[in-house]
Design a protein around this motif. Structure first.
Motif, mmCIF file in Angstrom:
data_model
loop_
_atom_site.group_PDB
_atom_site.id
_atom_site.type_symbol
_atom_site.label_atom_id
_atom_site.label_comp_id
_atom_site.label_asym_id
_atom_site.label_seq_id
_atom_site.Cartn_x
_atom_site.Cartn_y
_atom_site.Cartn_z
ATOM 1 N N ASN A 133 0.587 75.418 2.201
ATOM 2 C CA ASN A 133 -0.182 76.134 3.229
ATOM 3 C C ASN A 133 -1.429 75.366 3.688
ATOM 4 N N PRO A 134 -2.267 74.860 2.745
ATOM 5 C CA PRO A 134 -3.431 74.082 3.196
ATOM 6 C C PRO A 134 -3.042 72.873 4.045
ATOM 7 N N LYS A 135 -1.944 72.191 3.640
ATOM 8 C CA LYS A 135 -1.487 71.027 4.390
ATOM 9 C C LYS A 135 -1.034 71.434 5.799
ATOM 10 N N PRO A 184 -10.294 63.338 3.790
ATOM 11 C CA PRO A 184 -9.053 63.700 3.086
ATOM 12 C C PRO A 184 -9.355 64.453 1.793
ATOM 13 N N PRO A 185 -8.664 65.577 1.570
ATOM 14 C CA PRO A 185 -8.928 66.374 0.368
ATOM 15 C C PRO A 185 -8.117 65.908 -0.838
ATOM 16 N N LYS A 186 -8.603 66.255 -2.027
ATOM 17 C CA LYS A 186 -7.855 66.028 -3.260
ATOM 18 C C LYS A 186 -7.109 67.313 -3.619
ATOM 19 N N ILE A 187 -5.968 67.168 -4.271
ATOM 20 C CA ILE A 187 -5.174 68.329 -4.652
ATOM 21 C C ILE A 187 -5.998 69.252 -5.556
ATOM 22 N N LEU A 188 -5.945 70.529 -5.285
ATOM 23 C CA LEU A 188 -6.632 71.607 -6.002
ATOM 24 C C LEU A 188 -8.132 71.656 -5.708
ATOM 25 N N GLY A 215 -17.395 63.826 14.270
ATOM 26 C CA GLY A 215 -17.710 64.506 15.519
ATOM 27 C C GLY A 215 -18.182 65.935 15.311
ATOM 28 N N SER A 216 -18.380 66.672 16.404
ATOM 29 C CA SER A 216 -18.974 68.011 16.349
ATOM 30 C C SER A 216 -18.035 69.056 15.763
ATOM 31 N N SER A 217 -16.723 68.778 15.740
ATOM 32 C CA SER A 217 -15.754 69.683 15.114
ATOM 33 C C SER A 217 -14.894 68.887 14.143
ATOM 34 N N TYR A 218 -14.833 69.327 12.901
ATOM 35 C CA TYR A 218 -13.998 68.650 11.908
ATOM 36 C C TYR A 218 -13.558 69.657 10.857
ATOM 37 N N THR A 219 -12.666 69.246 9.987
ATOM 38 C CA THR A 219 -12.174 70.133 8.943
ATOM 39 C C THR A 219 -12.398 69.525 7.562
ATOM 40 N N PHE A 220 -12.677 70.374 6.583
ATOM 41 C CA PHE A 220 -12.769 69.933 5.193
ATOM 42 C C PHE A 220 -12.276 71.067 4.302
ATOM 43 N N MET A 237 -9.081 76.343 0.199
ATOM 44 C CA MET A 237 -9.630 76.941 1.411
ATOM 45 C C MET A 237 -9.946 75.878 2.457
ATOM 46 N N GLN A 238 -9.472 76.110 3.683
ATOM 47 C CA GLN A 238 -9.674 75.155 4.770
ATOM 48 C C GLN A 238 -10.808 75.621 5.677
#
Length: 517
Positions: A32-34, A49-53, A99-104, A109-110
């Motif tokens: 789901n997170p992916k 880029p996130p790490k698993i868990l 930039g002004s919009s990004y995801t982490f 949780m995304q």
């Protein structure tokens, strides 16, 4: 043979259950997170880029640790820089990179981070209940806030707002003026006595505890019919609970962590139990004392009229008492400390406000009409809230797929915006955005910046803070009385270090040198 078959069936059932659980975990923690990140990435929204868990939690902790090491506590202290975005340095680092919009990610949780004023405006205008408080807040902050108005959503939130909002309208605040004035005068007189008793007539004073006592006294007396001393134990335990929970804030996405009997979790559970018992004790004493039309009585009547069970009534009252204590007590007190720091650092504005107080009050105890005429002081408070907003971030969760601006936000994504970043963006406020300049508010918020929707010290939309009118009246009256009775400068002992502990507060407190006028 029959026992063997039963054992085989039992083992098969266990294997199926374990396999099903593993598949569920895999989908919840990885698939789901992916999937959510992919939907955002296809729209050009990238991120670290996130790490698993864990997601990006390790990077976040390292960034904050490095920032803490950089704080200078030795003398002489460096110049004060009004940049509270430093409390979350990783957000600024990623903003420059992506930039002004990004995801982490925080665990599974995304987060979609936005700082574009046009996109923020779209979020502030959204009235759909499908864009609500993040569900993790109710889970992770449950011991602190429960299912009160600050964390609930949908019909539950709508009911609570309907109950509470009228109690904090300006006509009700007007009826609290005598309580606010009495509490403010008590603080001022205690300072006068201390200054008079101090050799040389100049006193180095830490203001934070005084501001908390003032704010707590008002909340206790106006809303719960008791003095600060009666609610002091509740305040202290809520403060301790907030301290423990704030250390775990950025680990909220790690699944199952809040259920483990760790030292911090055991401390949280114990404090939650103690706070509940203390609030219910106040409720019982309040009921035995007889009828009095205050906030607490209104909560009890509303819960009973909504046909709650006995346990549900207790939970409803406890949760919302904790909410009003925290929202009305902590944020107002910290804002008052920041305001005194800024006035101490800017003697010309201290003089302006003092002259205005003399002209408007003329030696009388202030009333609401007088406070409305305090234009200079209002500008100072607005500028304080711009540079030192109580809530560092504003967050929402999409409870269904929805479009915000040009972005398709999938269900389950949390949207964050950094208030301090919006409040100090040079494209919105000009090249002097990090400077204390109350005159920018001379023609109101719309005249102060290019995007009025980017000024959100009390939140935005239908979830805007219900207590904002009370907070502003408290601040105006207290600051007016302090400035008219004392002159003060920043103490050489003051160390400027904005810190995050659920709200943005001075890590080492605010110390000023005061002299009686």
């Amino acid at each position: 043979m029959e026992k063997f078959m039963l054992l085989k069936m039992f083992l098969s059932t266990i294997v199926v259950l374990v396999l099903g659980f593993c598949i569920h975990l895999y989908i919840s923690l990885i698939t789901n997170p992916k999937k959510l990140r992919k939907i955002l990435r296809q729209q050009g929204i990238e991120g670290p880029p996130p790490k698993i868990l864990l997601g990006n939690i390790l990077e976040i902790k390292k960034s904050r640790a490095d920032a803490d090491k950089a704080v200078v506590t030795a003398h002489p202290h460096p110049p004060v820089i009004h940049n509270t975005a430093t409390v979350f340095p990783f957000l600024e680092q990623w903003r420059k990179q992506y930039g002004s919009s990004y995801t982490f990610s925080l665990g599974k949780m995304q987060i979609l981070y936005v700082s574009n004023p046009d996109l923020v405006k779209e979020i502030t205008k959204c009235t759909s209940l499908d864009l609500g408080r993040p569900s993790y807040q109710q889970k992770e902050l449950g011991p602190l806030l429960g299912q009160g108005i600050l964390t609930s959503n949908g019909p539950v939130w709508a009911l609570q707002r309907k109950i509470m909002a009228p109690e904090l309208f300006m006509d009700k605040i007007k009826g609290m003026m005598s309580i606010i004035a009495e509490s403010a005068l008590e603080l001022v007189n205690s300072w006068k006595y201390k200054v008079e008793m101090h050799e040389g007539g100049i006193l180095d004073i830490g203001v934070d505890d005084y501001m908390k006592r003032f704010s707590g006294d008002i909340i206790s007396r106006a809303c719960f019919g008791s003095s600060y001393s009666k609610g002091q134990e509740i305040f202290l335990k809520l403060d301790a609970l907030q301290e423990v929970i704030s250390k775990k804030t950025l680990s909220v996405g790690i699944p199952g962590l809040r259920y483990l009997p760790t030292k911090s979790n055991r401390e949280i559970w114990a404090l939650e139990k103690e706070i509940r018992a203390l609030i219910l004790k106040v409720v019982k004493e309040r009921q035995e004392a007889g009828y009095e039309k205050d906030f607490l009585q209104m909560l009890l009547e509303s819960a009973k009229s909504s046909h709650f069970t006995s346990n549900s009534i207790d939970q409803f009252v406890v949760d919302n008492c904790k909410n009003i204590y925290l929202a009305g007590f902590e944020t107002s007190a910290v804002s008052a400390s920041w305001c005194l720091m800024l006035l101490a650092s800017n003697p010309e504005w201290q003089t302006r406000v003092r002259d205005e107080v003399k002209e408007v009050f003329q030696g009388k105890i202030p009333n609401m009409d007088m406070l409305r005429k305090m234009k200079q002081l209002n500008m100072v408070i607005q500028e304080t809230m711009r540079l030192y907003p109580p809530a560092p971030t504003l967050s929402r969760e999409a409870f269904k797929d929805m479009k915000i601006g040009d972005i398709q936000v999938p269900k389950g994504v949390n949207i964050w915006t950094m208030v301090a970043t919006l409040h100090t963006d040079t494209t919105i406020w000009g090249s002097d955005a990090l400077e204390f300049k109350p005159q920018r508010f001379e023609n109101g918020i719309s005249g102060a910046c290019k995007s009025p929707n980017s000024y959100v010290p009390f939140g935005f939309g239908q979830r805007v803070c219900l207590g904002q009118h009370l907070a502003m009246v408290e601040l105006k009256l207290l600051m007016a009385l302090i400035v008219s009775n004392f002159s003060f400068t920043l103490s050489p002992n003051y160390v400027h270090s904005p810190s995050f502990r659920m709200i943005i507060e001075p890590k080492y407190g605010v110390n000023i040198l005061i002299k009686k006028l």
